[in-house]
Design an enzyme around this catalytic site. Structure first.
Site, PDB file in Angstrom:
ATOM      1  N   LYS A 187       0.826  -1.195  -0.065  1.00  0.00           N
ATOM      2  CA  LYS A 187       0.093   0.129  -0.204  1.00  0.00           C
ATOM      3  C   LYS A 187       0.751   1.378   0.165  1.00  0.00           C
ATOM      4  O   LYS A 187       0.410   2.253  -0.547  1.00  0.00           O
ATOM      5  CB  LYS A 187      -0.746   0.011   1.106  1.00  0.00           C
ATOM      6  CG  LYS A 187      -2.179  -1.019   1.204  1.00  0.00           C
ATOM      7  CD  LYS A 187      -3.205  -0.616   0.304  1.00  0.00           C
ATOM      8  CE  LYS A 187      -4.574  -1.324   0.318  1.00  0.00           C
ATOM      9  NZ  LYS A 187      -5.427  -0.806  -0.754  1.00  0.00           N
ATOM     10  N   SER A 238       1.100 -10.011  -0.369  1.00  0.00           N
ATOM     11  CA  SER A 238       0.879  -8.629  -0.418  1.00  0.00           C
ATOM     12  C   SER A 238       1.070  -7.949   0.796  1.00  0.00           C
ATOM     13  O   SER A 238       1.155  -6.735   1.081  1.00  0.00           O
ATOM     14  CB  SER A 238      -0.659  -8.226  -0.851  1.00  0.00           C
ATOM     15  OG  SER A 238      -1.617  -8.903   0.062  1.00  0.00           O
TER      16      SER A 238
END
Length: 419
Positions: free
Chosen positions: A52, A313
Site C-alpha cells: 500500500k 501482499s
C-alpha cells in the site's frame, strides 16, 4: 502522452527514494510440494509490511507536483493504507489526518502513529468503516484537503503497478526468466489492476490468476454484472481484501479478466495457509497476504513444471489473532467440532461419555448450557482430534451407546451465541 507502462516504470524509479525493491525469492518448500518453480514477491517485507505504501507515495507525489501548496492530506483506513499514507506524509513533510473507526485495534493505531510521527494526526470516529469514510470525506471537503483513496485512483493504481515492474526486472536479473504465471490477491483492485495493466503492455505472455476472499468476492460480482456492484454481506476476516465494492477505475482495467481465472479462497482455509507459512517457513502473512499461496493446491495440475510467482501482499498480522486462526483452520480441516450433547443426569454418565473418546481425541471446551432439567443436561463440547476421520468413529460410538448429540460446527446462527 505517456503510456501506462511508461508511467508505471517512472513510478517504480521514483519509489527508490523511499525504499529498495522488495525481494523476489524462490520458495523451496512450495516448489517441492507442487513440482513447480515457485517464487514469492515479498511485499510483506516493504517498510510498512504492505504494498500500500507504493500507491500512497505515487498519488501524493503527483498531487504535490501539480500543486505544491497542497500540504494537507486525508485518509480513512483501519489498516495498511493508513500506515502507508502515514509513512509518505513523513517522507514528504506534509500534514496527514487519518480517520479510523473507534474499533480499530490499538496495535494498528500505534503503528500508524509510529510511521507518521509528528506529521500525522489520527482521529477515531464511527463504529464502522462506512461511517468513518463519510466523516473523513466531509472534513476533507471543509478543509480543502486532498483525499487519498486506498485503491480507486489512477495514480494509486499506477503506483501499485510498480510491483510488476520490479518483478520483471528482478526475474531477468536473477536469471529465472519470465514467469509463466503470476498469482495475485484482489481486494479493491488497486494492486491487481496495476499489475495486470503493466503485464498486458510489457509481458503479455504472462498468465495471471486472481484470488478473492470467498466472503468478499467483489470482482466476481462485478464481472457477472458487467459493472461494480455492492455486496450485501462481507466477511471481514480477510480485512486487507474484504471489500464490498470494487473500485470503478480498477474495474475498468480488470473487466477483461476471464472469470475462469478468478478464484475464491475460503476464509477458514486461508487460516491453515497462514499457519503453514509461519510454522514451516517462518514467514508472517496477514490473511490478505496469504491469498495467493492459499490457492496453489487448486492450481496444482496447472502449475506443475512451470515458473510461478505468488504476490504475498502484506504481513501486518496481529498475533493476538493466532488462537482464532488456529481455531478456524482446525474447523475447516475437520479436526475440531462443536457438539451439544444431551447428557443423562445420573451417576457415571460423564464417565461413560469420556470412555467413548478415542486416543487422539481431546476435549477443548466443556460447558453446561442448561442446568434446570431433571433428567438430562445440555453440554457444549469442543472436541479436537488429530485426524478428521476420527469424528466418524466417535459419532458411531456415541450413537451405539444411546447418546444424543447435535453437531453445531457449521451452524452460524448458534455459533454466534455460544462459540
Amino acid at each position: 502522452m505517456t503510456s501506462f507502462a511508461q508511467d508505471a516504470r517512472s513510478a517504480e524509479e521514483r519509489l527508490r527514494t523511499l525504499f529498495p525493491p522488495t525481494p523476489l525469492q524462490r520458495n523451496d518448500h512450495l516448489s517441492e510440494r507442487y513440482g513447480a518453480d515457485i517464487w514469492l514477491k515479498r511485499e510483506d517485507l516493504a517498510p510498512v509490511r504492505s504494498y500500500k505504501l507504493r500507491g500512497a507515495f505515487n498519488a501524493m507525489r503527483k498531487v504535490l507536483e501539480r500543486d505544491p501548496a497542497q500540504q494537507l492530506f486525508v485518509a480513512a483506513s483501519a489498516g495498511n493504507h493508513a500506515q502507508g499514507m502515514a509513512y509518505v506524509c513523513r517522507h514528504f513533510g506534509v500534514r496527514g489526518v487519518i480517520f479510523m473507526p473507534v474499533t480499530t485495534p490499538e496495535q494498528k493505531i500505534m503503528k500508524t502513529r509510529t510511521f507518521g510521527g509528528a506529521q500525522v494526526e489520527i482521529r477515531l470516529t464511527g463504529d464502522y468503516v462506512d461511517d468513518t469514510l463519510a466523516e473523513a470525506k466531509a472534513w476533507c471537503a471543509e478543509q480543502g484537503a486532498h483525499f487519498l483513496a486506498p485503491f480507486d485512483d489512477p495514480d494509486v493504481i499506477e503506483g501499485q503497478a510498480s510491483v510488476a515492474v520490479e518483478l520483471l526486472a528482478q526475474a531477468g536479473a536473477q536469471g529465472m526468466g519470465q514467469p509463466d504465471l503470476v498469482v495475485m490477491p484482489v481486494g479493491g483492485g488497486g494492486l491487481s489492476a496495476g499489475m495486470t495493466g503493466y503485464f498486458r503492455a510489457a509481458a503479455p505472455g504472462i498468465a495471471c490468476r486472481y484470488v478473492e476472499p470467498e466472503g468478499g468476492a467483489s470482482l466476481a460480482a462485478a464481472l457477472a454484472e458487467g459493472a461494480p456492484v455492492t455486496l450485501n454481506k462481507v466477511d471481514t476476516f480477510v480485512d486487507g481484501a474484504a471489500v464490498a465494492r470494487i473500485g470503478g477505475h480498477t474495474f475498468d482495467m480488470l473487466k477483461g479478466v476471464d472469470p475462469a481465472h478468478l478464484i475464491a479462497a475460503p476464509e477458514n482455509r486461508i487460516c491453515g495457509t497462514i499457519l503453514e507459512m509461519l510454522n514451516v517457513e517462518g514467514i508472517v502473512l496477514e490473511p490478505a497476504g496469504a491469498l495467493s499461496v492459499d490457492v496453489l493446491p487448486g492450481l496444482a495440475d496447472e502449475i506443475r513444471g512451470k515458473r510461478v510467482v505468488c504476490v504475498t501482499s502484506g504481513g501486518n498480522f496481529d498475533f493476538e489473532r493466532l488462537p482464532e486462526v488456529k481455531e478456524r483452520s482446525m474447523r475447516y480441516t475437520g479436526k475440531k467440532k462443536y457438539v451439544i450433547l444431551r447428557l443423562p443426569q445420573r451417576p457415571g454418565a460423564l464417565r461413560d461419555f469420556l470412555e467413548m473418546l478415542g486416543p487422539e481425541d481431546d476435549i477443548a471446551r466443556f460447558e453446561y448450557l442448561k442446568k434446570s432439567a431433571r433428567n438430562f443436561g445440555s453440554v457444549l463440547l469442543g472436541i479436537e482430534t488429530a485426524r478428521a476421520e476420527n469424528f466418524g468413529a466417535l459419532f458411531d460410538r456415541l450413537e451405539a451407546h444411546g447418546f444424543v448429540y447435535t453437531d453445531i460446527t457449521a451452524d452460524e446462527l448458534i455459533g454466534e451465541f455460544v462459540l
